[in-house]
Scaffold this active site. Structure first.
Site, PDB file in Angstrom:
ATOM      1  N   CYS A 111      50.319  57.219 101.479  1.00 22.17           N
ATOM      2  CA  CYS A 111      49.512  57.924 100.066  1.00 22.17           C
ATOM      3  C   CYS A 111      48.443  57.127  99.625  1.00 22.17           C
ATOM      4  O   CYS A 111      47.730  57.627  98.581  1.00 22.17           O
ATOM      5  CB  CYS A 111      50.791  57.519  99.128  1.00 22.17           C
ATOM      6  SG  CYS A 111      52.464  58.369  99.705  1.00 22.17           S
ATOM      7  N   HIS A 247      47.538  59.193  92.454  1.00 23.15           N
ATOM      8  CA  HIS A 247      48.442  59.838  93.715  1.00 23.15           C
ATOM      9  C   HIS A 247      49.791  60.184  92.959  1.00 23.15           C
ATOM     10  O   HIS A 247      50.337  59.948  92.281  1.00 23.15           O
ATOM     11  CB  HIS A 247      48.820  58.826  94.519  1.00 23.15           C
ATOM     12  CG  HIS A 247      49.981  59.060  95.368  1.00 23.15           C
ATOM     13  ND1 HIS A 247      50.115  60.366  96.194  1.00 23.15           N
ATOM     14  CD2 HIS A 247      51.203  58.582  95.791  1.00 23.15           C
ATOM     15  CE1 HIS A 247      51.199  60.353  96.906  1.00 23.15           C
ATOM     16  NE2 HIS A 247      51.692  59.469  96.596  1.00 23.15           N
ATOM     17  N   ASN A 277      55.400  65.564  96.458  1.00 14.54           N
ATOM     18  CA  ASN A 277      54.222  64.152  96.618  1.00 14.54           C
ATOM     19  C   ASN A 277      53.882  64.769  97.947  1.00 14.54           C
ATOM     20  O   ASN A 277      54.629  64.707  99.069  1.00 14.54           O
ATOM     21  CB  ASN A 277      55.131  63.032  97.014  1.00 14.54           C
ATOM     22  CG  ASN A 277      54.200  61.786  97.457  1.00 14.54           C
ATOM     23  OD1 ASN A 277      53.462  61.889  98.115  1.00 14.54           O
ATOM     24  ND2 ASN A 277      54.956  60.506  97.168  1.00 14.54           N
TER      25      ASN A 277
HETATM   26  N1  ACO Z   1      70.241  64.022  92.823  1.00 15.06           N
HETATM   27  C1  ACO Z   1      71.131  63.574  92.219  1.00 15.06           C
HETATM   28  N2  ACO Z   1      71.443  62.383  92.049  1.00 15.06           N
HETATM   29  C2  ACO Z   1      70.792  61.455  92.777  1.00 15.06           C
HETATM   30  C3  ACO Z   1      69.762  61.885  93.712  1.00 15.06           C
HETATM   31  C4  ACO Z   1      69.414  63.311  93.625  1.00 15.06           C
HETATM   32  N3  ACO Z   1      68.490  63.698  94.459  1.00 15.06           N
HETATM   33  N4  ACO Z   1      69.226  60.791  94.113  1.00 15.06           N
HETATM   34  C5  ACO Z   1      69.847  59.720  93.828  1.00 15.06           C
HETATM   35  N5  ACO Z   1      70.864  60.135  93.006  1.00 15.06           N
HETATM   36  C6  ACO Z   1      71.747  59.230  92.299  1.00 15.06           C
HETATM   37  C7  ACO Z   1      71.816  57.868  92.784  1.00 15.06           C
HETATM   38  O1  ACO Z   1      72.839  58.017  93.923  1.00 15.06           O
HETATM   39  C8  ACO Z   1      72.219  57.152  91.681  1.00 15.06           C
HETATM   40  O2  ACO Z   1      73.726  57.137  91.481  1.00 15.06           O
HETATM   41  P1  ACO Z   1      74.691  55.840  91.077  1.00 15.06           P
HETATM   42  O3  ACO Z   1      74.047  55.406  89.735  1.00 15.06           O
HETATM   43  O4  ACO Z   1      76.023  56.480  90.995  1.00 15.06           O
HETATM   44  O5  ACO Z   1      74.449  55.058  92.183  1.00 15.06           O
HETATM   45  C9  ACO Z   1      71.488  57.654  90.451  1.00 15.06           C
HETATM   46  O6  ACO Z   1      71.195  58.984  90.816  1.00 15.06           O
HETATM   47  C10 ACO Z   1      70.320  56.863  90.171  1.00 15.06           C
HETATM   48  O7  ACO Z   1      69.474  56.558  91.270  1.00 15.06           O
HETATM   49  P2  ACO Z   1      68.134  55.977  91.157  1.00 15.06           P
HETATM   50  O8  ACO Z   1      67.703  55.441  92.850  1.00 15.06           O
HETATM   51  O9  ACO Z   1      68.422  54.797  90.412  1.00 15.06           O
HETATM   52  O10 ACO Z   1      67.142  56.963  90.686  1.00 15.06           O
HETATM   53  P3  ACO Z   1      65.855  56.768  90.075  1.00 15.06           P
HETATM   54  O11 ACO Z   1      65.580  57.023  88.852  1.00 15.06           O
HETATM   55  O12 ACO Z   1      65.227  55.283  90.732  1.00 15.06           O
HETATM   56  O13 ACO Z   1      65.057  58.081  90.805  1.00 15.06           O
HETATM   57  C11 ACO Z   1      63.465  58.293  92.747  1.00 15.06           C
HETATM   58  C12 ACO Z   1      65.025  57.944  92.259  1.00 15.06           C
HETATM   59  C13 ACO Z   1      63.031  59.531  91.934  1.00 15.06           C
HETATM   60  C14 ACO Z   1      63.324  58.276  94.096  1.00 15.06           C
HETATM   61  C15 ACO Z   1      62.762  57.198  92.224  1.00 15.06           C
HETATM   62  O14 ACO Z   1      63.061  55.789  92.434  1.00 15.06           O
HETATM   63  C16 ACO Z   1      61.440  57.089  92.521  1.00 15.06           C
HETATM   64  O15 ACO Z   1      60.339  58.363  92.377  1.00 15.06           O
HETATM   65  N6  ACO Z   1      60.607  56.088  93.212  1.00 15.06           N
HETATM   66  C17 ACO Z   1      59.338  56.094  93.733  1.00 15.06           C
HETATM   67  C18 ACO Z   1      59.321  56.643  94.954  1.00 15.06           C
HETATM   68  C19 ACO Z   1      57.833  57.158  95.391  1.00 15.06           C
HETATM   69  O16 ACO Z   1      56.851  57.207  94.685  1.00 15.06           O
HETATM   70  N7  ACO Z   1      57.846  57.215  96.921  1.00 15.06           N
HETATM   71  C20 ACO Z   1      56.684  57.654  97.480  1.00 15.06           C
HETATM   72  C21 ACO Z   1      55.575  56.625  97.681  1.00 15.06           C
HETATM   73  S1  ACO Z   1      54.210  57.082  98.172  1.00 15.06           S
HETATM   74  C22 ACO Z   1      54.118  57.086 100.115  1.00 15.06           C
HETATM   75  O17 ACO Z   1      53.510  56.345 100.599  1.00 15.06           O
HETATM   76  C23 ACO Z   1      55.006  58.140 100.815  1.00 15.06           C
END
Ligand code: ACO
Length: 320
Positions: A111, A247, A277
């Site tokens: 990214c 990004h 993304n």
């Molecule tokens: N739908 C419903 N519930 C979900 C989902 C989903 N798709 N995914 C996770 N959950 C649940 C989890 O199991 C968790 O449940 P729990 O509390 O019972 O354990 C709860 O939702 C919260 O999970 P978190 O992981 O804390 O959710 P968060 O708010 O952090 O969101 C996300 C997750 C969207 C992935 C976020 O962490 C994020 O965007 N991180 C950055 C990722 C990113 O930018 N990646 C790309 C990098 S660039 C590259 O080089 C590719």
């Protein structure tokens, strides 16, 4: 000399999956995805490839720039999903465009790829080594995403963006770039082209693994720090920057960066709702959309900033 962007282009497959489509594949909902990421839908290739998307974005950029393919002397394709190991995607793009005078190679920085590619294009132009440069970010992430992992698959999509650079009078401003290979495991995908690959395919490590919380924490801390460092090195002030083109990883990350920098969110354009993304294509697609809408005016100061797998991140200053 510096590189001036004189044309942009982008392309995304017409087929898309909205959040309700994903809710049929994994245990999730439209509401959860919108609230946590800002993504509403993502374009998913049916018959496009990383190269075909790159070619379509490149043709649009060349037309926008009024540059003929044979005028290009460098093509850089930034991608983590090239069609083949060899030849590189940039050589395949060259062939399709008929850019017979170009030197071609790929860049792999996930990214951060378009940002690092931007810096590379600037360095080559300012050194005088190359003059007319095509930089493309193209990704078919749908091929490496784990569509059974709800915590990562909701984020990603396919697409390509391109920019054409020409030399112009000016001095190359400093840029800020970092890599931290020691933290690489938080966002990884193993190659299928290695010893023991059948085992790796079976254990599921040849699709994207992401520790979302760690990536989130890293991004909201390091991206604002990189932008502040860029301001310090270039002598610019945050209030004098017209646009912050980041990004497009997660809307909440972008909002958090704006808040931490105390800059109005109106200066942070987004299109993550439409594409998700798209890794190294995301900055380029957004730049092209803004260009075509007439949002970019001559002399405007733009901060480009990206972060991603590696880990890698940084920020650069672009004068339109
Ligand atoms: N739908 C419903 N519930 C979900 C989902 C989903 N798709 N995914 C996770 N959950 C649940 C989890 O199991 C968790 O449940 P729990 O509390 O019972 O354990 C709860 O939702 C919260 O999970 P978190 O992981 O804390 O959710 P968060 O708010 O952090 O969101 C996300 C997750 C969207 C992935 C976020 O962490 C994020 O965007 N991180 C950055 C990722 C990113 O930018 N990646 C790309 C990098 S660039 C590259 O080089 C590719």
């Amino acid at each position: 000399m510096i590189g001036k962007i004189c044309g942009t282009g982008s392309y995304a497959p017409s087929n898309y999956w909205d959040n309700n489509d994903l809710a049929k594949m994994v245990d999730t909902s439209d509401e959860w995805i919108r609230e946590r990421t800002g993504v509403v839908r993502r374009h998913i290739s049916v018959d496009d490839t990383t190269v075909s998307m790159a070619v379509k974005a490149s043709r649009a950029a060349l037309e926008n720039a009024g540059v003929k393919p044979e005028e290009l002397d460098l093509i850089i394709v930034s991608t983590i999903t090239s069609n083949k190991i060899i030849p590189c995607a940039a050589c395949e793009v060259q062939k399709e465009l008929g850019a017979v005078n170009a030197t071609c190679f790929d860049m792999s920085a996930a990214c951060s790829g378009f940002l690092f590619g931007y810096n590379a294009a600037q360095a080559y132009i300012s050194s005088g080594m190359y003059q007319t440069v095509l930089l493309v970010g193209s990704e078919m992430l749908s091929q490496i995403v784990n569509w059974q992992d709800r915590s990562s698959c909701i984020l990603f999509g396919d697409g390509a963006g391109a920019a054409v650079f020409r030399p112009a009078e000016g001095v190359l401003p400093p840029c800020v770039t970092y890599s931290d290979g020691a933290k690489g495991q938080v966002l990884s995908c193993e190659s299928r082209h290695q010893k023991g690959w059948e085992e790796k395919v079976k254990e599921g490590s040849t699709v994207v693994y992401m520790d979302g919380r760690e990536v989130f924490k890293f991004a909201v801390k390091q991206e604002p720090a990189a932008i502040r460092k860029l301001m310090e090195l270039t002598g610019e002030k945050l209030e004098d920057i017209d646009w912050f083109i980041l990004h497009q990883a997660n809307l909440r990350i972008i909002e958090s960066v704006a808040k931490r920098l105390k800059v109005d969110m109106a200066k942070f354009p987004t299109n993550i709702h439409e594409y998700g993304n798209t890794s190294s294509a995301s900055i380029a697609i957004l730049l092209d959309e803004m260009n075509r809408k007439g949002m970019l005016k001559e002399g405007q100061k733009i901060v480009l900033s990206g972060f991603g797998a590696g880990l890698s991140w940084g920020a650069s200053l672009l004068t339109w």
